[in-house]
Design a protein around this motif. Sequence first.
Motif, short mmCIF file in Angstrom:
data_model
loop_
_atom_site.label_atom_id
_atom_site.label_comp_id
_atom_site.label_asym_id
_atom_site.label_seq_id
_atom_site.Cartn_x
_atom_site.Cartn_y
_atom_site.Cartn_z
N GLY A 195 48.63 33.44 60.30
CA GLY A 195 47.86 33.88 61.58
C GLY A 195 48.10 33.15 62.95
N ALA A 196 48.09 33.86 63.74
CA ALA A 196 48.17 33.46 65.25
C ALA A 196 49.63 32.47 65.27
N GLY A 197 50.51 32.90 64.82
CA GLY A 197 51.77 32.38 64.78
C GLY A 197 52.13 31.13 63.70
N ALA A 198 51.09 30.90 62.88
CA ALA A 198 51.45 29.84 61.95
C ALA A 198 51.25 30.56 60.55
N THR A 199 52.10 30.04 59.36
CA THR A 199 52.06 30.47 58.35
C THR A 199 52.08 29.67 57.07
N ASP A 200 51.71 30.16 55.91
CA ASP A 200 51.70 29.09 54.82
C ASP A 200 50.91 27.58 54.98
N MET A 201 49.84 27.93 55.41
CA MET A 201 48.96 26.73 55.82
C MET A 201 48.11 26.47 54.57
N GLU A 202 47.96 25.23 54.24
CA GLU A 202 47.05 24.59 53.17
C GLU A 202 45.64 24.98 53.56
N THR A 203 44.97 25.33 52.65
CA THR A 203 43.48 25.61 52.91
C THR A 203 42.47 24.89 51.83
N GLN A 204 41.35 24.73 51.96
CA GLN A 204 40.27 24.50 51.29
C GLN A 204 39.18 25.77 51.28
N LYS A 205 38.23 25.65 50.50
CA LYS A 205 37.10 26.83 50.63
C LYS A 205 35.72 26.12 50.62
N SER A 206 35.00 26.89 51.03
CA SER A 206 33.28 26.46 50.96
C SER A 206 32.65 27.79 50.70
N GLU A 207 31.67 27.59 49.58
CA GLU A 207 30.85 29.02 49.46
C GLU A 207 29.64 28.79 49.47
N ASN A 208 29.06 29.83 49.50
CA ASN A 208 27.52 29.85 49.58
C ASN A 208 26.88 29.09 50.86
N CYS B 173 27.40 32.84 52.58
CA CYS B 173 28.82 32.99 53.66
C CYS B 173 29.91 31.99 53.12
N ASP B 174 31.00 32.59 52.61
CA ASP B 174 32.07 31.90 52.01
C ASP B 174 33.10 31.72 53.24
N LEU B 175 33.65 30.49 53.43
CA LEU B 175 34.44 30.09 54.44
C LEU B 175 35.82 29.76 53.91
N VAL B 176 36.95 29.88 54.52
CA VAL B 176 38.21 29.32 54.32
C VAL B 176 38.27 28.25 55.47
N LEU B 177 38.71 27.05 54.91
CA LEU B 177 38.70 25.92 55.79
C LEU B 177 40.26 25.82 56.06
N PHE B 178 40.79 25.59 57.08
CA PHE B 178 42.36 25.04 57.39
C PHE B 178 42.27 24.75 59.10
N ASP B 179 43.58 24.19 59.23
CA ASP B 179 43.80 23.60 60.44
C ASP B 179 43.88 24.72 61.56
N LEU B 180 42.66 24.49 62.65
CA LEU B 180 43.02 25.46 63.60
C LEU B 180 43.47 24.80 65.04
N SER B 181 44.10 23.90 64.86
CA SER B 181 44.70 23.37 66.09
C SER B 181 45.47 24.33 66.76
N HIS B 182 46.28 25.05 66.02
CA HIS B 182 47.10 25.96 66.72
C HIS B 182 46.38 27.08 67.52
N VAL B 183 45.30 27.40 66.90
CA VAL B 183 44.42 28.40 67.70
C VAL B 183 44.04 27.91 68.65
N ASN B 184 43.42 26.69 68.85
CA ASN B 184 42.83 25.94 69.85
C ASN B 184 43.65 25.52 70.76
#
Length: 137
Positions: free
Chosen positions: A51-64, A77-88
């Motif tokens: 998303g936002a111009g970046a692809t194939d980024m490694e992620t982690q997850k956090s649940e509940n 609330c389940d969350l996907v954790l990834f590098d948001l530096s390109h968004v910011n």
Amino acid sequence: MVTNHLELKASINGVKGRFILDTGASNSCVGLDLISFFKLISEESEIKAAGAGATDMETQKSENNLLKIGDWKTKKCDLVLFDLSHVNAALTQHDAEEVHGIIGADILESGKAFIDYDKKYLYLKKPKKKKVIKLPF
């Protein structure tokens, strides 16, 4: 925001943050660098983010996790954790403030959301109740 994104304040596990409301994001996300900030328990994930111009980024997850937006809340609330530096980086290039994450369609769906773009309000229905909560952007 100056970028025409809808921004809202929410808390995760009792910690307040700034988020972009993104109806096109399938999952709600938080930056990988904020795991301890939001008191998240994370684990490796097979999901690749794009998303936002970046692809194939490694992620982690956090649940509940406990997510609160105004008076609305969920403990699932389940969350996907990834590098948001390109968004910011994109936000700051347009003189907008950085965000901690993205509230996506998963939360909007669970809250049976209605967005009033004209008045800049997000309406979320409390679980198992008929009361609708009106939240300004």
